[in-house]
Write a protein that holds these residues in place. Structure first.
Motif, short mmCIF file in Angstrom:
data_model
loop_
_atom_site.label_atom_id
_atom_site.label_comp_id
_atom_site.label_asym_id
_atom_site.label_seq_id
_atom_site.Cartn_x
_atom_site.Cartn_y
_atom_site.Cartn_z
N ILE A 35 52.41 35.93 39.99
CA ILE A 35 50.97 35.73 40.00
C ILE A 35 50.54 35.23 38.63
CG2 ILE A 35 48.72 36.82 40.37
CD1 ILE A 35 50.22 38.87 42.15
N THR A 86 47.66 33.81 35.97
CA THR A 86 46.27 33.69 35.52
C THR A 86 46.32 33.31 34.05
OG1 THR A 86 45.59 35.44 37.05
CG2 THR A 86 44.04 34.83 35.32
N ILE A 125 51.67 32.01 42.63
CA ILE A 125 50.31 32.19 43.14
C ILE A 125 49.33 32.01 41.98
CG2 ILE A 125 48.73 33.72 44.36
CD1 ILE A 125 51.34 35.29 45.21
N HIS A 150 45.88 32.62 40.45
CA HIS A 150 44.80 33.59 40.62
C HIS A 150 43.78 33.36 39.51
CE1 HIS A 150 43.37 38.05 40.52
NE2 HIS A 150 42.62 37.32 41.31
N ASP A 155 44.69 30.66 45.13
CA ASP A 155 43.58 31.39 45.71
C ASP A 155 42.38 30.45 45.87
OD1 ASP A 155 42.37 33.57 46.79
OD2 ASP A 155 41.94 34.58 44.90
N SER A 196 40.19 29.38 42.84
CA SER A 196 40.89 29.13 41.57
C SER A 196 40.74 27.68 41.11
CB SER A 196 42.37 29.48 41.70
OG SER A 196 42.98 28.74 42.74
N TRP A 208 45.18 33.44 49.65
CA TRP A 208 46.03 34.51 49.12
C TRP A 208 47.03 34.94 50.18
CZ3 TRP A 208 46.10 35.90 44.13
CH2 TRP A 208 46.86 37.02 43.77
N ASP A 218 49.82 37.22 52.24
CA ASP A 218 50.04 38.64 52.52
C ASP A 218 51.54 38.83 52.69
OD1 ASP A 218 50.03 40.80 55.20
OD2 ASP A 218 49.14 41.39 53.29
#
Length: 226
Positions: free
Chosen positions: A76, A78, A106, A108, A130, A133, A210, A212
């Motif tokens: 993830i 960021t 991912i 974020h 996301d 984003s 996002w 799962d």
């Protein structure tokens, strides 16, 4: 919402035991547990500026998750970006990890500059952004000082590094080597801000939203003999 489901084969093969007359078989059931405290995915996080401290922490966390045998590892991201050299160290760690697991990246919040480059190194089909984003691409930037010949050499090396990194990123996302360099040329080398949908159109990500991640733990029934 689209779900990415992963069914894990966590069962070890049962031993084959011949039937022995006069020996009473015992029917037993056992649950084979996921190697974490709970059946959830362990994720690796990249948060904040990308530097040597971040790269070292990332390598440590990634290796710890790899050691569990988890077959798919979410990363993830960021980040507003940072050092391109620290990013290269992190890319090396991701590429080594791919020999043992699939890597889902991912975005974020924001994946900018070096953060956007890291986003591209997820396994094909497992790159996500996301919905809210932002992804940013731009030329590699740096500063230099010293003697004029040394500064000229620094610029030459920076130009070569820019071409090489964007060529590798282009191949990673299924494009010809100069794909992103041509994007920057068309933008007159200004910053290129992309929505998740625009990033998907360039195959920087494969999915908007996002994911799962789910783990299925099976129960194995076998027969044991006394």
């Amino acid at each position: 919402m689209k779900f990415l489901a992963l069914t894990l084969s966590l069962l070890t093969p049962s031993s084959i035991v011949e039937y022995q007359p006069g020996v009473r078989p015992i029917v037993s059931a056992r649950v084979v547990h996921w190697p974490f405290a709970s059946p959830t995915f362990a994720a690796v996080h990249i948060s904040g500026p990308i530097n040597e401290e971040t790269a070292g922490a990332f390598e440590k966390e990634l290796n710890e998750v790899l050691a569990t045998g988890q077959p798919l590892i979410p990363i993830i991201i960021t980040s507003f970006g940072g050092s391109i050299y620290s990013m290269q160290r992190m890319v090396g760690a991701i590429n080594r990890a791919k020999a043992r697991a699939k890597i889902a990246t991912i975005c974020h919040g924001q994946c900018m500059s070096a953060g956007a480059m890291l986003l591209m190194y997820g396994t094909e089909g497992l790159r996500f952004a996301d919905a809210g984003s932002t992804i940013l691409l731009h030329d590699i930037s740096s500063s230099t000082e010293g003697k004029i010949p040394d500064m000229r050499e620094d610029v030459t090396q920076l130009e070569a590094l820019t071409e090489r990194l964007f060529a590798v990123a282009a191949r990673q996302t299924g494009h010809k080597p100069d794909y992103f360099l041509e994007m920057l040329e068309r933008a007159n080398h200004k910053d290129i801000y992309l929505t998740p949908q625009q990033a998907k159109a360039h195959n920087i990500v494969n999915h908007v939203g996002w994911p799962d991640f789910r783990v299925q733990v099976d129960v194995l029934y076998d027969i044991a003999y006394e």
